[in-house]
Enzyme design. Structure first.
Site, short mmCIF file in Angstrom:
data_model
loop_
_atom_site.label_atom_id
_atom_site.label_comp_id
_atom_site.label_asym_id
_atom_site.label_seq_id
_atom_site.Cartn_x
_atom_site.Cartn_y
_atom_site.Cartn_z
N LYS A 171 7.37 31.14 -8.94
CA LYS A 171 6.66 31.53 -7.74
C LYS A 171 5.28 32.11 -8.05
O LYS A 171 5.09 32.74 -9.10
CB LYS A 171 7.48 32.57 -6.95
CG LYS A 171 8.79 32.05 -6.39
CD LYS A 171 8.58 30.86 -5.50
CE LYS A 171 9.24 30.83 -4.16
NZ LYS A 171 9.93 31.84 -3.54
N ASP A 204 5.68 24.47 0.89
CA ASP A 204 6.37 25.30 1.87
C ASP A 204 6.61 24.47 3.13
O ASP A 204 5.81 24.49 4.05
CB ASP A 204 5.47 26.51 2.18
CG ASP A 204 6.29 27.73 2.48
OD1 ASP A 204 7.52 27.65 2.41
OD2 ASP A 204 5.68 28.77 2.78
N GLU A 236 6.06 20.32 -10.75
CA GLU A 236 5.37 19.83 -9.55
C GLU A 236 5.25 20.98 -8.57
O GLU A 236 6.02 21.93 -8.63
CB GLU A 236 6.13 18.66 -8.92
CG GLU A 236 7.35 19.12 -8.14
CD GLU A 236 8.46 18.08 -8.08
OE1 GLU A 236 8.18 16.96 -7.68
OE2 GLU A 236 9.60 18.43 -8.42
#
Ligand code: IVH
Length: 708
Positions: free
Chosen positions: A321, A121, A117
């Site tokens: 990331k 941020d 998922e």
């Protein structure tokens, strides 16, 4: 004040305020009190009023997010709120799955289902529902203790007061509070329009800051006026679970009326997982909110439980990331900062530039080697990158070679810019340190600041300015002096900026820390390599600070007694010594570097005095961590031979959870040996010493029995 002085002070303030703002908003770890922060902001405003033509492009009055909220009350999380390890390349993800298989001792072809998922941020929040009703909302804080924001969270439409349908008696939903990109832009525009003076309007730097600032308001009505959103990505304490997999529990949470990520999937094949990652990356710019990666979690909850966590991150999850964002700007200066351990750190000062939505004016240059590697010179054009929460870094110099050659190469100072002591590199280390120790004002200041900081003793109201003032007055030199400040009460009351009330409040805040948490106290001393996690690990085993001091003395003796044998190479000798040190400490995840640091610290007579003075002022309670009770609690266990159902790492983790210590070799101190097939010399030694030996199945029975 001259114009030049004002310009210099404004520059200093811009840097300072940006640093503290980042510590507060980004790292959740402020180093100064709210009052001290406000004082800096006020000073900046005052100077800008006097010298309006000196207002900087990176002025804090333009950039900074919300000022820290007034003190919110704190709450200890029932289960820690963890963070995530990062993966950057596809191989890192494959390694992650391999590690999971190895830890669980699964055959290499076993399918490991993962959920995937987006990683939003925002700021994480734990919502505790009791009998289906929202009872407590708390921020992550340091992971162990968070701030209570129940009234504020209750104003967010995505967070229901009551769960729909059948929910467990107690269930903590964990997830992310965030603001959409559009709402963020609109909020900034609204604040600008409503400001009396548009030049001074507060503007949030990014949606994440806006969400944090909006949530941590004293007045819930302000939070209510801010367009905050929430989505769940997990849970904390739960009296029961509605399903046996991550994916299915998330669906149940959605069924109770709490949003979950639209893009949550479950897959077993790595290809499918990675193509989901690429699909999300491709639509990243079009998503209504900022994301910085994709999070993968092991789907089976029984596996998650066995995998547990190491340090602050679970072994069963990882954040994949997105690549860092980059930008170019000019390097205007290289400053040298002196840290609390005397480490000199070069800091790049930059022409302000936006990288990934954040205005960057400083970047770390790490050390002299890094400057040499980049051949960074003042005046160079540099390429920066900023990945997630990490401090921006300079990747390379992009000045055309002919122009670059005309700039003066940077010469690293040979002395400490603060105290003039020699700046030296220890053998085998790249870091350069000021040899001044506590005669270096920068080191003394940084150590005291660290001691009272939020992660250490957390003394409220004792900010940088006060520490500097008390240092200048020579009222404090070392931590113990802080507890003797009350002797100066009357003198302090008369000083500018201090009143009877504020002085008594400070003394009260200091007195409140006479029985501090032992790991925080140890961490506060700033011994190299002893962060808060290591401090807790050490004290879990050694319980008190005097016991740790005894350990340090043993390590000093061990170092003295260990000598190279004839013809032994330096490297071999060092390895042998380090192994002996780590074994003597006997704490998993605590290595020889920590042992050396402890020994070095206590080897220095001055440090002993600092330590003893401090322990004369404070009495930290014994550090006792509740563990499951079992017949092996407090025992030392050695695992040997091959284990079949579980890996060696898992066996050790199980032993620790039962309050036992897993050791590497059999000695008179060993209480129990768990032996699998192929066990050799250790088994023989156990027999010689008459130590109890059991097999893996018997071990697993002990573990199971303790969990009942
Ligand atoms: S799981 C046990 N899932 O990222 C692991 N975290 O860098 C706990 N975050 O503190 C986190 N999106 O605040 C998880 N889909 C997601 C997330 C997510 C954002 C945040 C979370 C965490 C931080 C770790």
């Amino acid at each position: 004040m001259t114009e030049a002085e004002a310009a210099a002070e404004l520059e200093r303030l811009a840097i300072e305020i940006a640093r503290h703002s980042a510590l507060y908003h980004t790292d959740d770890a402020p180093e100064i009190s709210d009052a001290d922060y406000d004082a800096l902001v006020r000073r900046n405003d005052e100077l800008e009023r006097q010298f309006p033509h000196l207002i900087r492009a990176d002025s804090p009055s333009k950039q900074v997010g919300a000022a820290p909220a007034a003190h919110l009350s704190k709450v200890a999380h029932k289960l820690p709120m963890l963070s995530l390890d990062n993966a950057f390349a596809d191989e890192d993800v494959a390694d992650f799955v391999d590690r999971v298989r190895r830890y669980l001792k699964l055959p290499a072809d076993t399918e490991v289902a993962l959920t995937a998922e987006p990683k939003i941020d925002g700021l994480s929040c734990s919502l505790r529902y009791e009998n289906g009703a929202l009872a407590l909302a708390a921020t992550r804080g340091d992971g162990t203790t968070g701030e209570v924001v129940t009234a504020n969270a209750a104003t967010i439409a995505d967070i229901p007061q009551k769960l729909r349908g059948e929910a467990p008696d107690v269930f903590e939903v964990r997830g992310e509070i965030y603001m959409s990109k559009a709402d963020f832009a609109e909020l900034n525009a609204r604040m600008l329009a409503e400001a009396e003076d548009p030049e001074k309007a507060r503007q949030f730097a990014n949606p994440r800051n806006a969400a944090a600032g909006s949530l941590r308001q004293k007045d819930a009505a302000v939070t209510a006026s801010r367009p905050l959103r929430f989505y769940a990505h997990g849970w904390g304490e739960a009296s029961s679970l509605p399903a046996e997999t991550q994916y299915d529990v998330m669906q149940a949470i959605a069924g109770w009326g709490i949003p979950i990520a639209d893009d949550l999937i479950r897959a077993t094949a790595l290809d499918a997982i990675l193509s989901h990652y690429r699909a999300i990356e491709a639509k990243r710019a079009d998503l209504p909110f900022d994301i910085d990666g994709v999070v993968y979690k092991v789907d089976r909850l029984d596996w998650q439980k066995r995998l547990g966590h190491v340090g602050k991150a679970p072994r069963w999850a990882i954040a994949h990331k997105f690549p860092a964002e980059r930008a170019e700007t000019i390097l205007t200066a290289i400053d040298i900062q002196v840290g609390r351990t005397g480490k000199l750190t070069p800091v790049a000062r930059l022409e302000p530039v936006t990288v990934g939505g954040v205005v960057v004016t400083n970047a770390t240059l790490h050390n002299a080697d890094e400057i040499a590697r980049l051949d960074a010179r003042v005046g160079d054009r540099v390429r920066l990158q900023r990945a997630g929460d990490v401090i921006p870094q300079i990747v390379e110099v992009t000045t055309p070679p002919a122009e670059h050659a005309r700039l003066a190469p940077f010469v690293y100072p040979a002395t400490c810019p603060q105290c003039g002591s020699e700046a030296v590199a220890e053998e085998g280390e790249v870091d350069i340190r000021c040899a001044g120790g506590l005669i270096c004002p920068a080191q003394r200041f940084e150590r005291l600041r660290h001691f009272v900081s939020r992660g250490a003793l957390d003394i409220e109201g004792l900010g940088e300015k006060s520490i500097q003032e008390f240092l200048d007055l020579e009222w404090i030199k070392e931590p113990a002096d802080i507890f003797r400040l009350k002797e100066h009460r009357d003198e302090l009351v008369g000083r500018p900026g201090w009143k009877e009330i504020s002085v008594d409040k400070l003394i009260e805040a200091i007195e409140a820390k006479r029985t501090p948490d032992a790991p925080r106290l140890l961490f506060g001393l700033g011994i190299r390599h002893i962060g808060i996690v290591t401090a807790r690990d050490l004290l879990k085993r050694y319980t008190t600070l005097p016991a740790l001091q005894a350990l340090a003395d043993e390590l000093i003796a061990l170092r003295d007694a260990t000598q190279p044998v004839l013809g032994e190479e330096a490297g071999k000798f060092r390895n042998r010594l380090n192994k002996a040190i780590a074994e003597h400490i006997g704490v998993d995840q605590v290595g020889a570097a920590v042992g050396h640091a402890l020994a070095d610290f206590f080897h220095e007579p001055h440090n002993r005095t600092v330590w003893e003075d401090l322990l004369a002022e404070v009495s930290p309670p014994d550090y006792v961590v509740e563990t499951l009770q079992s017949p092996v609690t407090g025992k030392t266990i050695v695992f040997t031979g091959s284990l079949e159902a579980i890996s060696r790492d898992e066996a050790k983790a199980q032993a620790e959870a039962l309050g036992a210590k897993a050791a590497g070799s059999v000695s008179a101190k060993t209480d129990l040996v768990v032996a699998g097939p192929g066990a050799g010399s250790k088994l023989k030694k156990a027999a010689e010493l008459g130590i109890e030996v059991i097999d893996e199945a018997a071990w697993l029975e002990i573990v199971e029995a303790a969990r009942q």
